[in-house]
Structure formats: C-alpha cells, structure tokens
Design an enzyme around this catalytic site. Structure first.
Site, PDB file in Angstrom:
ATOM      1  N   ARG A 153       0.857  -1.189   0.000  1.00 49.51           N
ATOM      2  CA  ARG A 153       0.000   0.000   0.000  1.00 49.51           C
ATOM      3  C   ARG A 153       0.888   1.231   0.000  1.00 49.51           C
ATOM      4  O   ARG A 153       1.730   1.397   0.881  1.00 49.51           O
ATOM      5  CB  ARG A 153      -0.925   0.039   1.217  1.00 49.51           C
ATOM      6  CG  ARG A 153      -2.067   1.062   1.067  1.00 49.51           C
ATOM      7  CD  ARG A 153      -2.870   1.249   2.337  1.00 49.51           C
ATOM      8  NE  ARG A 153      -2.089   1.939   3.356  1.00 49.51           N
ATOM      9  CZ  ARG A 153      -1.959   1.508   4.611  1.00 49.51           C
ATOM     10  NH1 ARG A 153      -2.524   0.385   4.999  1.00 49.51           N
ATOM     11  NH2 ARG A 153      -1.232   2.191   5.471  1.00 49.51           N
ATOM     12  N   GLU A 169       4.734   7.188   2.195  1.00 51.73           N
ATOM     13  CA  GLU A 169       5.531   5.987   2.388  1.00 51.73           C
ATOM     14  C   GLU A 169       4.974   4.833   1.564  1.00 51.73           C
ATOM     15  O   GLU A 169       3.842   4.878   1.086  1.00 51.73           O
ATOM     16  CB  GLU A 169       5.562   5.586   3.866  1.00 51.73           C
ATOM     17  CG  GLU A 169       4.209   5.190   4.435  1.00 51.73           C
ATOM     18  CD  GLU A 169       4.293   4.821   5.904  1.00 51.73           C
ATOM     19  OE1 GLU A 169       5.402   4.792   6.453  1.00 51.73           O
ATOM     20  OE2 GLU A 169       3.233   4.566   6.499  1.00 51.73           O
ATOM     21  N   ASN A 171       4.258   0.822   2.007  1.00 53.48           N
ATOM     22  CA  ASN A 171       4.123  -0.247   2.992  1.00 53.48           C
ATOM     23  C   ASN A 171       4.206  -1.593   2.288  1.00 53.48           C
ATOM     24  O   ASN A 171       3.397  -1.886   1.407  1.00 53.48           O
ATOM     25  CB  ASN A 171       2.779  -0.140   3.707  1.00 53.48           C
ATOM     26  CG  ASN A 171       2.588   1.199   4.399  1.00 53.48           C
ATOM     27  OD1 ASN A 171       3.089   1.419   5.484  1.00 53.48           O
ATOM     28  ND2 ASN A 171       1.869   2.106   3.744  1.00 53.48           N
ATOM     29  N   SER A 176      -2.906  -2.870   6.141  1.00 51.66           N
ATOM     30  CA  SER A 176      -4.197  -3.198   6.744  1.00 51.66           C
ATOM     31  C   SER A 176      -5.363  -2.399   6.171  1.00 51.66           C
ATOM     32  O   SER A 176      -5.193  -1.497   5.356  1.00 51.66           O
ATOM     33  CB  SER A 176      -4.124  -2.977   8.251  1.00 51.66           C
ATOM     34  OG  SER A 176      -3.811  -1.629   8.530  1.00 51.66           O
ATOM     35  N   LYS A 334      12.066   2.802   5.571  1.00 52.43           N
ATOM     36  CA  LYS A 334      12.165   4.248   5.322  1.00 52.43           C
ATOM     37  C   LYS A 334      13.505   4.595   4.680  1.00 52.43           C
ATOM     38  O   LYS A 334      13.588   5.457   3.808  1.00 52.43           O
ATOM     39  CB  LYS A 334      12.009   5.024   6.631  1.00 52.43           C
ATOM     40  CG  LYS A 334      10.735   4.707   7.413  1.00 52.43           C
ATOM     41  CD  LYS A 334       9.501   5.178   6.678  1.00 52.43           C
ATOM     42  CE  LYS A 334       8.260   5.066   7.555  1.00 52.43           C
ATOM     43  NZ  LYS A 334       7.907   3.676   7.920  1.00 52.43           N
ATOM     44  N   LYS A 388      11.774  10.524  10.600  1.00 53.20           N
ATOM     45  CA  LYS A 388      11.173   9.191  10.592  1.00 53.20           C
ATOM     46  C   LYS A 388      12.196   8.131  10.979  1.00 53.20           C
ATOM     47  O   LYS A 388      13.239   8.000  10.342  1.00 53.20           O
ATOM     48  CB  LYS A 388      10.622   8.868   9.197  1.00 53.20           C
ATOM     49  CG  LYS A 388       9.430   9.724   8.779  1.00 53.20           C
ATOM     50  CD  LYS A 388       8.838   9.208   7.477  1.00 53.20           C
ATOM     51  CE  LYS A 388       7.513   9.870   7.168  1.00 53.20           C
ATOM     52  NZ  LYS A 388       6.852   9.262   6.000  1.00 53.20           N
ATOM     53  N   GLU A 392       7.153   0.953  11.573  1.00 54.24           N
ATOM     54  CA  GLU A 392       5.848   0.947  10.925  1.00 54.24           C
ATOM     55  C   GLU A 392       4.775   0.998  12.004  1.00 54.24           C
ATOM     56  O   GLU A 392       5.019   0.740  13.172  1.00 54.24           O
ATOM     57  CB  GLU A 392       5.675  -0.329  10.080  1.00 54.24           C
ATOM     58  CG  GLU A 392       6.803  -0.628   9.114  1.00 54.24           C
ATOM     59  CD  GLU A 392       6.948   0.398   8.015  1.00 54.24           C
ATOM     60  OE1 GLU A 392       5.945   1.064   7.699  1.00 54.24           O
ATOM     61  OE2 GLU A 392       8.063   0.541   7.484  1.00 54.24           O
ATOM     62  N   GLY A 393       3.543   1.338  11.579  1.00 51.95           N
ATOM     63  CA  GLY A 393       2.409   1.190  12.482  1.00 51.95           C
ATOM     64  C   GLY A 393       1.880   2.452  13.113  1.00 51.95           C
ATOM     65  O   GLY A 393       0.905   2.417  13.842  1.00 51.95           O
ATOM     66  N   ARG A 475      -8.008   7.686   4.839  1.00 51.90           N
ATOM     67  CA  ARG A 475      -8.005   7.944   6.269  1.00 51.90           C
ATOM     68  C   ARG A 475      -8.052   9.449   6.508  1.00 51.90           C
ATOM     69  O   ARG A 475      -7.357  10.215   5.837  1.00 51.90           O
ATOM     70  CB  ARG A 475      -6.754   7.354   6.925  1.00 51.90           C
ATOM     71  CG  ARG A 475      -6.754   5.851   6.992  1.00 51.90           C
ATOM     72  CD  ARG A 475      -5.415   5.292   7.415  1.00 51.90           C
ATOM     73  NE  ARG A 475      -4.398   5.535   6.403  1.00 51.90           N
ATOM     74  CZ  ARG A 475      -3.130   5.171   6.526  1.00 51.90           C
ATOM     75  NH1 ARG A 475      -2.714   4.570   7.619  1.00 51.90           N
ATOM     76  NH2 ARG A 475      -2.273   5.426   5.562  1.00 51.90           N
TER      77      ARG A 475
END
Length: 499
Positions: A153, A169, A171, A176, A334, A388, A392-393, A475
C-alpha cells in the site's frame, strides 16, 4: 485555525454536534449548512449500518474483545461524509501502483543495494539489524524465492501549496484495512442514496472499492502457484488484535470465494508448533503452509523474546510463499525509500523513462541525516520537516520542535544513532471541516486526509502473473494531529467523493 466542536454522546437515538469555533479553510462539502436533525438521523443510521454490515473493531473496554471474535464489538471509527478528492489524482495514484510494485520486486532482488543502503542503519538500530541479519543468512544459504508475492500500500497526501499528489511511504508488510475500507464506501453510498438529495450530493461519485476481493484473489492466485491443494494460508498475527475483523474479511473471502482455508498463529505459537520438512515444506499445527501472510510483526514489541526471531527465520528458510519475504520487507523500509529518491538511483532498477518520471513526480523531499545542509535547515525550520525512524504502524515520527531537539542531541552525541532516521519534507494538505464518529459519538472538526492505494504483485520465476492496483484506503484525521494511523487511534476511516 481549524474548527472544532464539543463531543456529545448518543442519547436516545440522537447525536448532538455543537460547533464551538469557526474555521477558515476551504469547504468542498458545506457541513455547516447541514441541519442538526438531519445529522442526528444520519449518524444513527450509520451506526446501525456499521453494526449490521461488519464495519467493526474490538471494543478496548472489553477484556476479550481482542482475542475472541464476536465479543465486545464496536463500530470502526469513520467519517460521516466522504472526502472530496480529484478524480484525476486518484487515476494518477492507481497508475503508480503497478510501477511501485515492480520497483519493490526489483529492489528486493538487489541484495548488494539492500545490504549497502542499510549498513549504517543496521549499526544504529537493533531491530533493523536483526532483519538484515535474516536477509544475510538467506544469502549465505543461497535461498531463492521462486514465487514472490507482494501486497503493498502506497500512501499519499495532496499537498495544498504545490497541488501535487506526494508519497508519504510505501508499505510492504501488513497493509491493513483492505477489509473495512470498502465497507466505508458502501456506508457512504447508502447514506447518500437516502440523504443525498437533501445534501446536494450524488452517491454515484463515490468510486467502487473492491480492495478485499482483489487482494484475496491475489492471495488465492499465489496459493494456486504453490500447487498443493492441502496447503493453507497462515496469517501471522498478534496475540491480541482489536482489528481482527478487518483480517477476517480476507479469510472469509478466501474460504467462500476460493475454497482456501486459513490459520491464525502468533510467532511464539509458530515457534512451538511449527516444523520444517527436509524438502523445505513448512508445517504448523499439522497443516502444510502454502503462504505466510504477515498481519503483524513489524515493530520491536512484536519480538519480545528469541522465540519470535526463531520463528521468523524458520519461516524464511521454508519453501512457503512469504508475504512479504525478508527482501520485500527491507525494500519497504524508510531508509530504502530515501535512497530511491536520490538522483539516478531509480535508473538502477527501472528502464522505462516515463515510469521513472511518474515516480519522481510523486516523491516528497527525502534526505539522509548525513546531509549537513538539510540538517541545518531542519534545525532552523523544524516545522517544515518530519523525522522518521525505521518503524511501521503509526505513532513513531517526530514533528515540530522535537525535530530540532532530536537533531541537536544527535549532533552532540556524534554517534551512529543518526543513521536510525531519515528526514522528510512535511506535507500540508488542505484543511476542511467534517463530521467524525468514534465509539458512538459524533463531533465536527477540521481535518486532513491521506490516500492509500493497494497493489498486488505476483511473480513465478521470470513470469509476472499479476501486477495491478487493488483499490484504496482513505483515512481522515484531525488537522491538529501529527500521526495518522486508524488502528493506533489517530484517524478515522473515510471514502472518496470524486470531483
């Protein structure tokens, strides 16, 4: 200043939304013109729809909600109305997905690039070091991934100043919300099909979003390539997972549409119950594993003991298809994202000049902390940068004055610790007001949004079987919030209203 509101609970079927401060941002959808009674009706209908259609997560106040399905469910946080978004830039993001998919695959095959790029990061960051060590062990035994599956993603924001769609970024692990993202679009379509006439909005401008069916189809296609009808798909999960229903949507699609069984296990359970047959076949709880699909294990807290690391290495050595493999995992760090943004680096992996130009157009500014000029600028104007780490997350990035303080501290220490971070240009998307609904409470506030586009890539040796975009995730978060993860509690799920 973004507008905000007091939060009022649902009371006898009514939701109060009280504005406390007027905003000055652009308003693609005039939420201020919506009648209070209409808002209350929409929220009630939306909460009922979410409960009936499975737009749910585990309720954090219920002890077993993260371990036992059906216990302690609450609606997933969502925006009451879809977010206006240019149709042309959704098209651009969709066109970028196959190019990024191919880039990740080619980067994953360049072991020297991965090892060299992460050599200093490995010294500075123990977690990245363990991942690189697994990659090194696979190189030592000449482990080849004949079948390579990537479910990625790529996340973007529309920068208000430049009007460009810029990447935040890429992923490559545990991308998810493919299960719940499509449901939000269906929720918004349902609301607008009934209330659209009153709002002046057309539900047909919300694009279809079949992310869960497309990504499950990609898993099914990979399972077919593995060519063992007894094999199952192993979901590697956390011991406690409030977002389990998003994952179960994938499992249900695999079972009902493709007749493929799934198995959910933690790394500790895999370490205890798994074994590797002489031919490389991975067996867990007596079942042959065709695909290892990671829906967790991307942060240091996911590896509390050596048991988890043993399982990670154990699975990597197997002949099961890994999603992602260790090389795909490293390609999504990253640091690699920053290295790919350097001049002439994309040319090492891609031949098509038009594809390279499309990627470069969406790159935000990315820099190593070795660049003293950029570090100086970041100390002088920290509000224009994001620091950064290799995590992740959500909830890990550094913003504002903390950027200055962290950079000065790293300079004084003079150690290799700065290799743990990269610097990124901070993006400033348009702020607009909307209604947010979380745990049965509706409120209005100024928000910004982030678009994620899913992609699937499947290759068997030299044959590319699948390379395509697989829908989107929208989002929306408070403009005052730096972080943007839904599962981490910073954002709500949303959908697109094409303009």
């Amino acid at each position: 200043m973004p507008q905000s509101s007091q939060i009022l609970p649902l009371n006898r079927g009514k939701v109060g939304v009280r504005e406390t401060q007027e905003g000055s941002s652009r308003r693609p959808i005039n939420v201020d013109g919506i009648d209070q009674e209409l808002v209350e009706k929409m929220v009630y209908d939306a909460l009922a729809w979410s409960s009936i259609h499975g737009l749910v997560v585990g309720d954090r106040s219920v002890q077993r909600s993260s371990t036992v399905p059906g216990v302690g469910m609450v609606h997933a946080p969502f925006a009451l109305l879809p977010m206006p978004f240019p149709k042309s830039q959704l098209k651009q993001a969709y066109e970028l997905a196959p190019i990024f998919n191919e880039l990740v695959d080619r980067v994953s095959l360049d072991a020297k690039f991965l090892q060299d790029s992460l050599s200093r990061t490995k010294i500075a960051d123990p977690f990245t070091s363990r991942l690189v060590d697994i990659h090194s062990k696979m190189l030592e035994i000449n482990k080849k991934e004949e079948i390579r599956l990537g479910l990625h993603r790529s996340d973007y924001m529309l920068d208000e100043q430049t009007k460009l769609l810029l990447q935040i970024e890429m992923n490559t692990i545990s991308s998810s919300f493919e299960g719940l993202s499509g449901l939000v679009g269906k929720l918004h379509r349902s609301l607008l099909s009934y209330y659209g006439e009153f709002l002046g909005l057309d539900f047909k401008r919300i694009p279809d979003n079949a992310s869960v069916s497309q990504l499950s189809a990609a898993l099914a296609r990979a399972w077919t390539e593995y060519n063992n009808p007894r094999a199952v798909v192993l979901f590697v999960v956390q011991a406690e997972e409030r977002n389990m229903y998003d994952q179960h949507w994938l499992s249900i699609m695999l079972k009902e549409k493709h007749n493929i069984s799934t198995l959910r296990k933690t790394l500790a359970e895999i370490d205890a119950e798994g074994k590797l047959l002489p031919d490389g076949t991975l067996v867990v709880s007596g079942q042959v594993i065709g695909i290892v699909y990671f829906r967790a294990r991307y942060t240091p807290t996911d590896y509390p003991s050596e048991s988890e690391w043993r399982a990670r290495l154990f699975m990597e050595r197997s002949s099961a298809i890994k999603c992602p493999s260790i090389s795909y995992r490293l390609a999504g760090t990253k640091k690699i994202q920053q290295e790919l943004a350097k001049p002439n680096v994309l040319e090492r992996f891609l031949d098509d000049k038009e594809d390279i130009a499309k990627l470069r157009k969406c790159f935000a500014g990315l820099w190593s902390l070795d660049d003293s000029n950029i570090v100086r600028k970041a100390i002088e104007t920290p509000e224009l940068f994001v620091m950064k780490p290799q995590r992740e997350g959500g909830g890990n990035n550094i913003y504002g004055n903390e950027v200055r303080e962290t950079l000065i501290k790293l300079q004084k220490e003079g150690s290799e610790a700065n290799a743990s971070y990269i610097l990124m240009q901070r993006l400033f998307p348009t702020v607009s007001p909307t209604f947010l609904v979380r745990e049965g409470i509706c409120y209005k506030d100024g928000v910004v949004s982030e678009l994620g586009v899913y992609g699937a890539y499947l290759r068997n040796n030299e044959k590319v079987i699948l390379n395509d975009q697989c829908g989107y995730l929208m989002r929306t978060k408070l403009a005052s919030s730096d972080e943007g993860g839904v599962a981490a509690g910073f954002a709500v799920l949303d959908s697109l209203y094409l303009t």
